[in-house]
Design a protein around this motif. Sequence first.
Motif, short mmCIF file in Angstrom:
data_model
loop_
_atom_site.label_atom_id
_atom_site.label_comp_id
_atom_site.label_asym_id
_atom_site.label_seq_id
_atom_site.Cartn_x
_atom_site.Cartn_y
_atom_site.Cartn_z
N ASP A 192 0.85 -1.28 0.10
CA ASP A 192 -0.22 -0.11 -0.10
C ASP A 192 1.07 1.35 -0.02
OD1 ASP A 192 -2.26 -1.31 0.07
OD2 ASP A 192 -2.16 -1.88 2.25
N LEU A 193 2.10 1.27 -0.28
CA LEU A 193 3.05 2.24 -0.11
C LEU A 193 3.04 3.06 1.06
CD1 LEU A 193 2.57 3.51 -3.86
CD2 LEU A 193 3.85 1.64 -2.87
N VAL A 194 2.76 2.25 2.42
CA VAL A 194 2.71 3.40 3.49
C VAL A 194 3.86 3.80 3.69
CG1 VAL A 194 1.91 3.05 5.85
CG2 VAL A 194 0.86 1.61 4.09
N ALA A 195 4.84 3.14 3.58
CA ALA A 195 6.33 3.78 4.02
C ALA A 195 6.56 4.88 3.27
CB ALA A 195 7.54 2.69 3.81
N LEU A 196 6.34 4.62 1.86
CA LEU A 196 6.60 5.94 1.19
C LEU A 196 5.82 7.28 1.40
CD1 LEU A 196 8.20 6.56 -1.52
CD2 LEU A 196 6.37 5.76 -2.97
N ARG A 197 4.72 6.68 1.60
CA ARG A 197 3.68 7.90 1.98
C ARG A 197 4.17 8.58 3.15
NH1 ARG A 197 -0.82 7.65 -1.28
NH2 ARG A 197 -1.07 5.50 -2.13
N SER A 198 4.63 7.82 4.16
CA SER A 198 5.29 8.38 5.41
C SER A 198 6.57 9.25 5.08
CB SER A 198 5.59 7.11 6.27
OG SER A 198 6.04 7.58 7.69
N LEU A 199 7.40 8.87 4.32
CA LEU A 199 8.62 9.60 3.71
C LEU A 199 8.23 10.68 3.14
CD1 LEU A 199 11.56 10.06 3.41
CD2 LEU A 199 11.20 8.81 1.36
N ARG A 200 6.97 10.73 2.26
CA ARG A 200 6.54 11.89 1.64
C ARG A 200 6.01 13.01 2.79
NH1 ARG A 200 1.61 11.99 -1.57
NH2 ARG A 200 0.54 10.81 -0.01
N ASP A 201 5.25 12.43 3.78
CA ASP A 201 4.98 13.50 4.84
C ASP A 201 6.09 14.13 5.40
OD1 ASP A 201 2.20 12.68 4.21
OD2 ASP A 201 2.14 11.30 5.95
N ALA B 76 6.69 18.21 5.45
CA ALA B 76 6.83 18.91 6.57
C ALA B 76 8.03 19.93 6.64
CB ALA B 76 7.14 18.02 7.83
N ARG B 77 8.87 19.77 5.61
CA ARG B 77 9.96 20.71 5.17
C ARG B 77 9.67 21.72 4.08
NH1 ARG B 77 11.95 16.19 7.43
NH2 ARG B 77 13.92 16.40 8.71
N GLY B 78 8.33 21.39 3.62
CA GLY B 78 7.97 22.44 2.72
C GLY B 78 8.12 22.08 1.21
N VAL B 79 8.20 20.87 0.94
CA VAL B 79 7.98 20.39 -0.46
C VAL B 79 7.14 19.11 -0.70
CG1 VAL B 79 9.63 19.32 -2.38
CG2 VAL B 79 10.75 21.00 -0.71
N ASP B 80 6.21 19.33 -1.51
CA ASP B 80 5.06 18.28 -1.64
C ASP B 80 5.21 17.49 -3.02
OD1 ASP B 80 2.81 16.89 -0.70
OD2 ASP B 80 1.41 18.23 -1.96
N TYR B 81 5.07 16.12 -2.76
CA TYR B 81 4.94 15.29 -3.68
C TYR B 81 3.59 14.58 -3.75
CZ TYR B 81 10.03 16.02 -4.31
OH TYR B 81 11.16 16.71 -4.63
N PRO B 82 2.67 15.18 -4.60
CA PRO B 82 1.42 14.46 -4.58
C PRO B 82 1.42 13.09 -5.34
CG PRO B 82 1.51 16.37 -6.05
CD PRO B 82 2.56 16.11 -5.52
N HIS B 83 2.26 12.90 -6.19
CA HIS B 83 2.10 11.58 -7.00
C HIS B 83 3.37 10.89 -6.57
CE1 HIS B 83 -0.92 13.83 -9.41
NE2 HIS B 83 -0.14 14.94 -9.49
#
Length: 367
Positions: free
Chosen positions: A78-87, A91-98
């Motif tokens: 479910d890409l849970v770890a990847l989503r957690s890294l994305r978060d 938190a440092r101001g850079v978003d990756y929606p995809h």
Amino acid sequence: MARLPGLAASLFLLFLTPAVAETLRLATFEVEMTRRGPGLLLRDISSGKDSQTEAVAEVIATVRPDVLLLTGFDYDLDLVALRSLRDRIAARGVDYPHLFALRPNSGWQTGLDLDGDGRIGGPGDARGWGRFAGAGGMAILSRHPIDHESVLDLSSLRWADLPGALIDEADLPREALGVLPVSSTGHWVVPVVLPSGTRLSLLAFRATPPVFDGPEDRNARRNRDEIALWRHLLEGRLSHRAPKPPLVILGNFNLDPVDGEGRRDALNALLSNPTLVDPAPVSTGAARAARMQGGANDLHHGNPALDTVDWPDDTGPGNLRVDYVLPSSDLTIRDAGVFWPDPEQPGHRAAQDASRHRLVWVDVDMP
């Protein structure tokens, strides 16, 4: 009818106006975010206290790629770890929606004794070396949409079926010829859709190191063929349609064009391919590290400023160039670099704590 002259003038001016190019920062980063079992990476990322994962997020947020391939990142369904890294990056101001990732070959058991140790089910008996299914996989973070339906996954292409493969049938159980893929981790063609509607194809992979074997040289032969797969695809030798430019080959090739061990013919063929560009990104940190460390680095012939990994120089191969971003020649290269700051520069500690590898980035214009 009286409005036609005005319309014609507007169209005339439109054609005289230069096209505005889209500038993209493309990057690859071998983050070495693999753990000894499933779920442990998620534990470390979500804690917010793991120094390595926090450093990885800091490096990514500092460089701010538009499209980033992570290699050496444990996969979960479910890409849970990847989503957690994305978060943590957000938190440092850079978003990756995809986000994008597929199950890698690493740790995916074959049911055969590939490493010849008399047992079945060990890390060396998988399609690619790994302690568990999904260990050390790949993932993509993107600011722009990914066309999931058009992804081409070449990870199941059998090694024995690759044109000119260096597979040694005497080195493997006969049954392995029918199941062992070229890819030790994966080979993906992933289309990214840009705001202009242009589609950029990412040719992403992570090759096995050409070492850690015996006189049979299996890993070096497989590393060579993992790299050669892209040339065969681009030149129409596979049953799959070659992706059209613009495209970029990126990932951890695990091979230096000059120094260290390995078979370099496939790598050098890619680097000199007229349909691709090697931006040859450099850093002052890499050049300085090679001078300060000595050891194996003193025996190298390549430009140390091109190095992308800080391996031991006394007991190992020293610093080498093994991570690459190779855009197609229709793209305009604006800038390129390796995020390897000098000790006095900001980001030095984060780069050291994140991984032995350094993030490699290239800025390209897409008209």
